[in-house]
Design a protein around this motif. Structure first.
Motif, PDB file in Angstrom:
ATOM      1  N   ARG A 212     -61.950   5.058 -30.501  1.00  0.00           N
ATOM      2  CA  ARG A 212     -61.724   5.017 -29.046  1.00  0.00           C
ATOM      3  C   ARG A 212     -62.857   4.228 -28.411  1.00  0.00           C
ATOM      4  O   ARG A 212     -64.030   4.499 -28.661  1.00  0.00           O
ATOM      5  CB  ARG A 212     -61.672   6.431 -28.498  1.00  0.00           C
ATOM      6  CG  ARG A 212     -61.193   6.502 -27.077  1.00  0.00           C
ATOM      7  CD  ARG A 212     -60.880   7.936 -26.717  1.00  0.00           C
ATOM      8  NE  ARG A 212     -60.227   8.004 -25.444  1.00  0.00           N
ATOM      9  CZ  ARG A 212     -60.766   8.540 -24.353  1.00  0.00           C
ATOM     10  NH1 ARG A 212     -61.966   9.067 -24.396  1.00  0.00           N
ATOM     11  NH2 ARG A 212     -60.092   8.563 -23.223  1.00  0.00           N
TER      12      ARG A 212
ATOM     13  N   ILE B 278     -59.630   1.818 -21.137  1.00  0.00           N
ATOM     14  CA  ILE B 278     -59.913   2.743 -22.236  1.00  0.00           C
ATOM     15  C   ILE B 278     -58.826   2.512 -23.275  1.00  0.00           C
ATOM     16  O   ILE B 278     -57.635   2.602 -22.964  1.00  0.00           O
ATOM     17  CB  ILE B 278     -59.920   4.200 -21.749  1.00  0.00           C
ATOM     18  CG1 ILE B 278     -60.978   4.369 -20.658  1.00  0.00           C
ATOM     19  CG2 ILE B 278     -60.153   5.160 -22.916  1.00  0.00           C
ATOM     20  CD1 ILE B 278     -60.897   5.682 -19.921  1.00  0.00           C
ATOM     21  N   TYR B 279     -59.242   2.187 -24.487  1.00  0.00           N
ATOM     22  CA  TYR B 279     -58.269   1.868 -25.526  1.00  0.00           C
ATOM     23  C   TYR B 279     -58.681   2.443 -26.869  1.00  0.00           C
ATOM     24  O   TYR B 279     -59.832   2.838 -27.065  1.00  0.00           O
ATOM     25  CB  TYR B 279     -58.065   0.357 -25.623  1.00  0.00           C
ATOM     26  CG  TYR B 279     -59.268  -0.434 -26.089  1.00  0.00           C
ATOM     27  CD1 TYR B 279     -59.426  -0.746 -27.438  1.00  0.00           C
ATOM     28  CD2 TYR B 279     -60.234  -0.874 -25.197  1.00  0.00           C
ATOM     29  CE1 TYR B 279     -60.524  -1.476 -27.869  1.00  0.00           C
ATOM     30  CE2 TYR B 279     -61.323  -1.605 -25.618  1.00  0.00           C
ATOM     31  CZ  TYR B 279     -61.467  -1.905 -26.953  1.00  0.00           C
ATOM     32  OH  TYR B 279     -62.555  -2.616 -27.384  1.00  0.00           O
TER      33      TYR B 279
ATOM     34  N   GLY C  68     -61.661  -0.627 -15.498  1.00  0.00           N
ATOM     35  CA  GLY C  68     -62.018   0.093 -16.717  1.00  0.00           C
ATOM     36  C   GLY C  68     -60.800   0.181 -17.621  1.00  0.00           C
ATOM     37  O   GLY C  68     -59.742   0.624 -17.188  1.00  0.00           O
TER      38      GLY C  68
ATOM     39  N   ASN D  34     -64.096   1.571 -24.754  1.00  0.00           N
ATOM     40  CA  ASN D  34     -63.817   1.222 -23.366  1.00  0.00           C
ATOM     41  C   ASN D  34     -64.475  -0.106 -23.024  1.00  0.00           C
ATOM     42  O   ASN D  34     -65.414  -0.542 -23.689  1.00  0.00           O
ATOM     43  CB  ASN D  34     -64.230   2.332 -22.410  1.00  0.00           C
ATOM     44  CG  ASN D  34     -65.723   2.502 -22.341  1.00  0.00           C
ATOM     45  OD1 ASN D  34     -66.453   2.103 -23.221  1.00  0.00           O
ATOM     46  ND2 ASN D  34     -66.187   3.134 -21.278  1.00  0.00           N
TER      47      ASN D  34
END
Length: 141
Positions: A126, A117-118, A115, A128
């Motif tokens: 935001r 998340i960025y 995973g 993912n």
């Protein structure tokens, strides 16, 4: 207020990257993707490429492929997270990685779901992405 104001185009604001799957466009060049949706494609290209795989850019890619024959342990999950963070920091400047969460798949002992998340730097959006990474489990004697 002017009626000739051009419409806002988020794809120009975010930038461009390689399209996935890789293909040739109508001009004979490598097809590019743009906008935030294209970021997922660009991230997958980085993660799917082993360093040394591209002749003209041998440093490009992610070192998770050095770990494909390792048993899935907490140490391996940490190494995967570190390799993904380093690769995306180097090769995808349009994002800020907030977290990388590799987890072994309960149903498939040879799969690690990574995973990512960025945050999109240009828009502060935001997002993912989950990338499946397949290891080759050791056979029990």
């Amino acid at each position: 207020m002017s009626t000739n104001t051009p419409a806002y185009d988020a794809s120009n604001f975010v930038g461009r990257g390689f399209a996935w799957p890789m293909e040739i466009d109508h001009t004979g060049a490598i097809a590019m993707s743009s906008g935030a949706e294209g970021l997922d494609d660009a991230i997958r290209v980085v993660l799917m490429t082993a360093p040394g795989e591209r002749l003209m850019r041998p440093q490009f890619g992610c070192r998770i492929w050095d770990l494909v024959f390792e048993p899935i342990t907490a140490n391996l999950l940490g190494l995967i997270a570190q390799a993904v963070r380093e690769a995306l920091a180097q090769w995808e400047p349009r994002i800020e990685v907030e977290d990388v969460l590799p987890v072994q798949d309960d149903k498939d002992p040879g799969t690690v779901r990574i995973g990512v998340i960025y945050r999109v730097k240009a828009t502060n959006d935001r997002r993912n992405l989950v990338y499946p990474f397949y290891v080759i489990p050791r056979e029990e004697n």
